[in-house]
Design a protein around this motif. Sequence first.
Motif, PDB file in Angstrom:
ATOM      1  N   GLU A 106      -6.651   2.454   2.617  1.00 11.50           N
ATOM      2  CA  GLU A 106      -6.855   1.138   2.015  1.00 11.50           C
ATOM      3  C   GLU A 106      -6.856   0.034   3.063  1.00 11.50           C
ATOM      4  OE1 GLU A 106      -5.019  -1.571  -1.648  1.00 11.50           O
ATOM      5  OE2 GLU A 106      -4.046   0.304  -1.048  1.00 11.50           O
ATOM      6  N   PHE A 155     -10.932   5.435   0.084  1.00  9.04           N
ATOM      7  CA  PHE A 155     -11.151   4.210  -0.686  1.00  9.04           C
ATOM      8  C   PHE A 155     -12.599   3.761  -0.491  1.00  9.04           C
ATOM      9  CE2 PHE A 155      -6.592   4.162  -0.521  1.00  9.04           C
ATOM     10  CZ  PHE A 155      -6.184   3.465  -1.661  1.00  9.04           C
ATOM     11  N   GLN A 167       0.825  -1.205   0.000  1.00  4.74           N
ATOM     12  CA  GLN A 167       0.000   0.000   0.000  1.00  4.74           C
ATOM     13  C   GLN A 167       0.861   1.259   0.000  1.00  4.74           C
ATOM     14  OE1 GLN A 167      -2.895  -0.239   3.202  1.00  4.74           O
ATOM     15  NE2 GLN A 167      -3.422  -2.347   2.672  1.00  4.74           N
TER      16      GLN A 167
END
Length: 373
Positions: A322, A369, A52
Amino acid sequence: MECAAKGSGRNRCTGAATRPCARCGAVAYCSLFHQIAHWSSHKHECDRLEQQMKSVHLLNDFPFTFSQEATSQETRCSFLSKRGIHQKGMWMIECRCGESSASFDCLGLNNSWDIPSNLYPCYAPESQISEQLRSWRDYYNWRCLPLDSPVALLLHWPLTIYHAAQLVGIGTLNPLNPEVCDKLCIHYLGPEKELLQLNVFGELQALFPGLHIHIELVGPAIPPQRDGEKVRISRYVSSNEGQSVCKSASKNAILATQSGITPAVTLQLWHGFYHDRYRDLDSSPHLVIAPNGGIAAYPSWMPTIELIEKLDVPAVFTDYCEEACHLAASCIENVIGRSLKLPVQLNPFRQPIAVEDSVLLLPCYSNCFLFGM
């Protein structure tokens, strides 16, 4: 930033979290002792966080002239003060000092932009959307806004609804759900700070032309005394009186709660959890949306997920990063026993100013997200 091991052991933190994990770089610790003690937990997420972190440049990619300062370590108070909107109107809740003084008892009353009229959309668009909006640049071009306008900080709420609807096939440019004729019903779960920014939902008039938008907002942050109350938004948000001349005075925005007005957007407020209040709501949803849900952090979401699964309607969730979405998606899949229909993906209409003091070194943004079932 907090130590990643805070609260996970008997020993208290010894100071600031200045020791980042050498592998992922996404978490930090106050001491070597805490870093070693936390490895048994962190090792299960370290590789995922490392991946990420490689996408950080995408998270910080915004078209605005203020993007560098908004995604840096500058405080929100400083950012807002430079633009003369610190602790004003709908902007009050956007910084910590505003959060401490704001009251949800005043929801819906802060109804002006408090910025020059050339920086906000106060009237209907000159043309309807001809192609799906896919970025903030698309939206600003369509609404004829300069890229130094900070309105995206507030408009990420309605634009996230727009994007979620497009993803599940609901919208004026997509084949409409057969049940969506002239009214789109949305169940909006867990609202908090947006309760003091309700007027920005008036922009849904432009994003869904020809549709009446009815949104049922359900959550424990809604004051019990406002339970069941309806807020009708009939026009677009305006400037403060005397500050600047609106682009189209005859189309100035107002928040109308009087009876007898036919609104383009109706909001109805419900105090409590969705699974407890669903039978009290006035409509069945075409879309359920839960912005910044924190699903993995709150067990109260589990009966709500079970209810949404039974309703068999599209549901879209967002979170600040995320990793939070990954954890939430795992929780949901365990409850419903299947994979998500909408995988975790970056929201192009995330709020373009970084969240302060995140528990991760990953950049975090409101509605960053999204994913869905």
